[in-house]
Enzyme design. Structure first.
Site, mmCIF file in Angstrom:
data_model
loop_
_atom_site.group_PDB
_atom_site.id
_atom_site.type_symbol
_atom_site.label_atom_id
_atom_site.label_comp_id
_atom_site.label_asym_id
_atom_site.label_seq_id
_atom_site.Cartn_x
_atom_site.Cartn_y
_atom_site.Cartn_z
ATOM 1 N N ASP A 169 -7.236 -6.677 -5.403
ATOM 2 C CA ASP A 169 -6.696 -7.444 -4.270
ATOM 3 C C ASP A 169 -7.719 -8.479 -3.826
ATOM 4 O OD1 ASP A 169 -5.179 -8.339 -2.146
ATOM 5 O OD2 ASP A 169 -5.656 -6.656 -0.842
ATOM 6 N N ARG A 198 0.846 -1.201 0.000
ATOM 7 C CA ARG A 198 0.000 0.000 0.000
ATOM 8 C C ARG A 198 0.880 1.248 0.000
ATOM 9 N NH1 ARG A 198 -4.092 -3.392 3.539
ATOM 10 N NH2 ARG A 198 -2.649 -3.062 5.238
ATOM 11 N N PHE A 203 -12.080 -4.945 -4.198
ATOM 12 C CA PHE A 203 -11.881 -5.799 -3.021
ATOM 13 C C PHE A 203 -11.215 -4.952 -1.926
ATOM 14 C CE2 PHE A 203 -11.354 -8.251 -6.938
ATOM 15 C CZ PHE A 203 -12.298 -9.248 -6.811
ATOM 16 N N CYS A 214 -3.132 -13.784 -3.495
ATOM 17 C CA CYS A 214 -2.639 -14.342 -2.234
ATOM 18 C C CYS A 214 -2.824 -15.855 -2.197
ATOM 19 C CB CYS A 214 -3.297 -13.663 -1.042
ATOM 20 S SG CYS A 214 -5.079 -13.742 -1.068
HETATM 21 N N1 SAH Z 1 -7.486 -4.780 -0.155
HETATM 22 C C1 SAH Z 1 -7.832 -5.062 1.218
HETATM 23 C C2 SAH Z 1 -7.922 -6.546 1.525
HETATM 24 C C3 SAH Z 1 -8.836 -7.311 0.613
HETATM 25 S S1 SAH Z 1 -9.341 -8.852 1.221
HETATM 26 C C4 SAH Z 1 -6.834 -4.371 2.131
HETATM 27 O O1 SAH Z 1 -5.848 -3.792 1.644
HETATM 28 O O2 SAH Z 1 -7.028 -4.385 3.348
HETATM 29 C C5 SAH Z 1 -10.511 -9.342 0.059
HETATM 30 C C6 SAH Z 1 -11.857 -8.634 0.136
HETATM 31 O O3 SAH Z 1 -12.622 -9.057 -0.985
HETATM 32 C C7 SAH Z 1 -12.704 -8.922 1.350
HETATM 33 O O4 SAH Z 1 -13.027 -7.710 1.979
HETATM 34 C C8 SAH Z 1 -13.992 -9.580 0.791
HETATM 35 O O5 SAH Z 1 -15.169 -9.125 1.470
HETATM 36 C C9 SAH Z 1 -14.015 -9.078 -0.625
HETATM 37 N N2 SAH Z 1 -14.659 -9.886 -1.666
HETATM 38 C C10 SAH Z 1 -14.630 -11.225 -1.841
HETATM 39 N N3 SAH Z 1 -15.220 -11.558 -2.999
HETATM 40 C C11 SAH Z 1 -15.633 -10.400 -3.591
HETATM 41 C C12 SAH Z 1 -16.269 -10.070 -4.817
HETATM 42 N N4 SAH Z 1 -16.600 -11.012 -5.696
HETATM 43 N N5 SAH Z 1 -16.492 -8.770 -5.110
HETATM 44 C C13 SAH Z 1 -16.150 -7.809 -4.219
HETATM 45 N N6 SAH Z 1 -15.536 -8.057 -3.052
HETATM 46 C C14 SAH Z 1 -15.271 -9.322 -2.728
#
Ligand code: SAH
Length: 388
Positions: free
Chosen positions: A292, A208, A223, A332
């Site tokens: 992400d 980040r 995400f 990940c």
């Molecule tokens: N980028 C964030 C971490 C992401 S974790 C950070 O820096 O803190 C992944 C996220 O994807 C989770 O919050 C989960 O709720 C979301 N997620 C999972 N499948 C999804 C989808 N199909 N569309 C949108 N969000 C999704």
């Protein structure tokens, strides 16, 4: 009391010699004298000693090597390992309020995770043996750090493979769940008992920060969870849109936005696949896109489906990026290697008719150590790409 021993085959010995710390059931020839969760001596058929390990009676991973030394793995040994992990964080996470204090195999404490959020420590004990050591771990953390509270987020599904139930709650100290910590100069509120993982995704902290060098204009954070990338990058950008399917995550993201006095971010509850498709059809364009997603390949068997998922996301991201725009794209999933990811993204770029340069090839933050001889410890890939 002398520790019990577990006998491994010559292939088991080879595993240890190759530097791995896991020994699977197929390579164990006799575990009849071991009790579930014991710290055991690992020996071969000739009774030669190879090390000490955590013994799991139900898992396919029967042994997790703790040490090649004969010295008993007692509380002072455990305390030394935790101290060493902390000292390394003083080098690589100095100044960070939230970081991974103990990164399991990467800190030679297999199946133990301790994430630190200021004065609150959150732990996961993910094997029968680590579960048994939990009281000693809590005592050690209290001795060394006098934390405000120690919580457990043992509601991880993989505990089932060890025959362990899902647990979450306060183990010691104040019943705190919400914390506010600073990351790269921005404030974040995390819900340690209610949030995903141990509350936050600490493995992306350095990525980040790195993304700040490139982000600008209109940013799309796909995400977004509690707004990790969006909030870190908002000051560099004109307008930010964060997308996630989780209402709870977006509620945290809104709080985080307010705490940082940012007025240029919007949040939307949506599926990123659908959103990206619609955005392209509507002709919307962005200068910076972050992808992400959660791990698509939790098992090897889902690798192909995962690769299709990564291809689609990255293809759509390339379509909505302006010329010269940046894509920060992550995976990940351990089962998707960096080479796999680069290849699939190259396909996506070709399909989107974009020429793309690789600006940075990154991985998890250094407080999530990668053990050279244990490939599973290298799970996060973060590529910073520029679409010409
Ligand atoms: N980028 C964030 C971490 C992401 S974790 C950070 O820096 O803190 C992944 C996220 O994807 C989770 O919050 C989960 O709720 C979301 N997620 C999972 N499948 C999804 C989808 N199909 N569309 C949108 N969000 C999704």
């Amino acid at each position: 009391m002398s520790p019990s021993s577990v006998t491994v085959s010559s292939r088991g010995v080879e595993r240890i010699l190759s530097g791995h710390v896991w020994i699977y059931r197929a390579d164990v020839t006799d575990d009849s004298r071991a009790e579930p969760g014991d710290v055991v001596q690992v020996v071969d058929r000739k009774k030669r000693f190879w090390g000490q390990a955590l013994y799991s009676s139900k898992s396919q991973i029967v042994l997790r090597l703790l040490t090649r030394e004969k010295r008993p793995f007692d509380k002072s040994f455990l305390a030394e390992r935790i101290r060493a992990a902390y000292e390394f964080r003083q080098q690589v996470a100095r100044g960070a309020q939230a970081y991974r204090l103990v990164g399991a195999e990467g800190d030679l404490l297999p199946s133990l995770i301790v994430d630190r959020y200021g004065g609150c420590f959150v732990l996961q004990t993910l094997s029968e043996g680590m579960e048994k050591l939990k009281p000693a771990i809590v005592e050690t953390l209290n001795d060394q750090f006098s934390p405000l509270s120690i919580l457990e987020r043992n509601d991880a599904a993989i505990r089932a493979l060890e025959g362990l139930s899902e647990l979450k709650g306060v183990l010691s100290g104040e019943p705190v769940s919400e914390v506010i910590v600073e990351e790269n100069g921005m404030k974040f509120c995390y819900d340690l008992l209610g949030g995903q993982k141990t509350g936050g995704f600490l493995d992306q902290r350095e990525n980040r920060a790195a993304a700040r060098q490139y982000a600008g204009g209109r940013l799309l954070d796909c995400f977004c969870y509690a707004g990790g990338f969006a909030i870190n990058l908002a000051r560099q950008c004109e307008a930010v849109l964060g997308i996630d399917t989780s209402k709870e995550a977006l509620a945290l993201a809104r709080r985080n936005q307010e705490m940082n006095g940012l007025s240029n971010i919007e949040w939307r509850e949506a599926n990123c696949f659908d959103f990206l498709k619609a955005a392209d059809q509507e002709g919307r364009r962005f200068d910076t896109v972050v992808l992400d997603p959660p791990p698509f390949a939790r098992q090897k068997s889902s690798l192909e489906a995962a690769l299709r998922g990564y291809k689609e996301l990255n293809l759509r991201a390339f379509k909505i990026l302006v010329p010269g725009g940046y894509l920060i794209t992550c995976s990940c999933s351990f089962h998707v290697s960096e080479a796999d990811l680069l290849a699939i993204i190259a396909n996506a770029a070709l399909d989107a008719h974009r020429t793309v340069t690789v600006v940075e090839r990154r991985t998890q933050s250094r407080d999530h150590p990668i053990l050279l001889t244990v490939p599973e410890t290298h799970y996060l890939k973060c590529l910073i790409l520029r679409a010409l």
